[in-house]
Enzyme design. Structure first.
Site, PDB file in Angstrom:
ATOM      1  N   GLU A 111      27.556  51.831  30.700  1.00  6.96           N
ATOM      2  CA  GLU A 111      27.371  50.677  31.582  1.00  6.96           C
ATOM      3  C   GLU A 111      26.629  49.562  30.842  1.00  6.96           C
ATOM      4  OE1 GLU A 111      25.075  51.455  35.090  1.00  6.96           O
ATOM      5  OE2 GLU A 111      25.179  49.373  35.777  1.00  6.96           O
ATOM      6  N   HIS A 166      26.405  44.849  36.892  1.00  4.24           N
ATOM      7  CA  HIS A 166      26.354  46.317  36.819  1.00  4.24           C
ATOM      8  C   HIS A 166      27.746  46.903  37.020  1.00  4.24           C
ATOM      9  CE1 HIS A 166      21.919  46.995  37.093  1.00  4.24           C
ATOM     10  NE2 HIS A 166      21.986  45.722  37.478  1.00  4.24           N
ATOM     11  N   GLU A 244      28.198  45.267  41.550  1.00 10.97           N
ATOM     12  CA  GLU A 244      28.689  46.535  40.994  1.00 10.97           C
ATOM     13  C   GLU A 244      30.186  46.312  40.828  1.00 10.97           C
ATOM     14  OE1 GLU A 244      26.926  49.029  39.995  1.00 10.97           O
ATOM     15  OE2 GLU A 244      25.019  48.951  41.082  1.00 10.97           O
TER      16      GLU A 244
HETATM   17 ZN   LIG Z   1      23.532  49.583  36.862  1.00 12.40          ZN
END
Ligand SMILES: [Zn+2]
Length: 280
Positions: A111, A166, A244
Site C-alpha cells: 500500500e 490509501h 480508500e
Molecule cells: Zn492505509
C-alpha cells in the site's frame, strides 16, 4: 522543410495528451512567432520540460493560487521501526499508533508503494494545473511521519484541500472504493466538517466517473463513510478526506491498482475531484 512544423502541430492536436513534452515544437513555434519577449536568449526561451510554456492562458492553470496537501498513506520503511511506528499519539478521541505499515496485494505490492506512486502522479497533475502542492513525506524509504504530523502539515500549509491516499486490506470477497470524511468531535476539526463533506462528495463522484471502480460493497453508503477515530482527520483544521481507492486483497481491484496506467487514471480522477471542489 517549412511544412514540418505544421505537420508536427497537427499530430500534436490529434494526440494532445502525448504532446505535453514537445519542448522542441514549442520552442520552434516560439522562435518563429514575432518577438514578444525582447532580448531573451534562446536558452531562456526553452522552459524546463516539467514546466508549462511561459505565457499560458489562465484557463490552463485553473488551480493557480490554491494549496493542496497530499498525504501518501503509510511509508515504505515503517516495517523497519516498529517502536517508532507503534508509539501512541493523541488523536483527541483516543490514543493510536503513530502510523502503521499499511496493507499489500497478495503478491506483495505494498500500500505504501501504491500511495506514493499515485501521490507523485497527482502532484504533477495538480502542479501542471497551477496548484501549490505539498506532500507529507519525501520518499517511500522512510518511517512515518506520525498521523498527528500528517495532519499538522496540512494545517501549517493552510491547505485549501487535503487528501490522504490509501488502499484497503479487507476480505477477498469485498471490493470497491470509499471516501472517509471527518465527524464533529467537539474539536478543531468541527469547523471544516461541512467543507470536508463537500470535498469528499466531489472526489467520490470524480473517482467513480474516472476509474469506473464500484462503490465499496462493504463500507459506507454510496462510498461515503464518516469516522471520528482517524488522527489525520480529527486533527485537521483544513478541509480533508481519506480515500480508500480499492481493496488490495480483492483480485479484481488488486489487478487494477497494480497497473501503472490505471494508477494514472486514479491520479487524474482525484485531481478532477479536487479541482471540482476548489473551483466550486
Ligand atoms: Zn492505509
Amino acid at each position: 522543410m517549412r511544412a514540418l512544423p505544421a505537420i508536427a502541430l497537427a499530430v500534436c492536436g490529434l494526440i494532445a495528451s502525448g504532446c505535453g513534452g514537445t519542448a522542441a515544437g514549442g520552442a520552434a513555434a516560439g522562435q518563429a512567432a514575432p518577438a514578444t519577449s525582447v532580448r531573451q536568449t534562446p536558452a531562456q526561451r526553452v522552459p524546463p520540460a516539467s514546466e508549462p510554456l511561459g505565457a499560458e492562458p489562465a484557463a490552463t492553470r485553473p488551480l493557480e493560487g490554491k494549496v493542496v496537501v497530499i498525504d501518501p498513506g503509510h511509508n515504505g520503511g515503517n516495517y523497519r521501526d516498529p517502536k517508532a511506528v507503534n508509539r501512541k499519539v493523541n488523536v483527541l478521541t483516543q490514543w493510536k499508533a503513530c502510523d502503521t505499515t499499511g496493507t499489500a496485494t497478495n503478491d506483495g505490492y505494498s500500500e505504501a508503494a501504491f500511495t506514493w506512486d499515485v501521490s507523485k502522479r497527482l502532484t504533477k497533475i495538480l502542479k501542471d494545473r497551477g496548484a501549490t502542492v505539498k506532500l507529507t513525506r519525501k520518499n517511500n524509504d522512510g518511517v512515518g511521519p506520525c498521523i498527528t504530523e500528517r495532519a499538522a502539515i496540512g494545517n501549517k500549509a493552510k491547505a485549501d484541500a487535503a487528501i490522504s491516499v490509501h488502499a484497503d486490506g479487507s476480505a477477498a470477497g469485498n471490493h470497491g472504493f470509499h471516501v472517509i470524511m471527518p465527524k464533529k468531535i467537539d474539536g478543531p476539526v468541527d469547523k471544516v466538517v461541512g467543507a470536508s463533506d463537500r470535498l469528499g462528495i466531489a472526489v467520490r463522484d470524480a473517482y467513480k466517473k474516472g476509474t469506473g471502480l464500484a462503490y465499496s460493497t462493504y463500507i459506507g453508503r454510496k462510498a461515503l463513510d464518516y469516522r471520528s477515530d482517524l488522527g489525520g482527520l480529527n486533527l485537521s483544521t483544513v478541509p480533508k478526506i481519506f480515500i480508500e481507492t480499492g481493496n488490495m486483497r480483492n483480485a479484481g481491484d488488486a489487478a487494477k491498482l497494480k497497473d501503472p496506467a490505471f494508477r494514472q487514471k486514479i491520479a487524474v480522477a482525484l485531481a478532477n475531484g479536487l479541482q471540482h471542489y476548489l473551483k466550486a
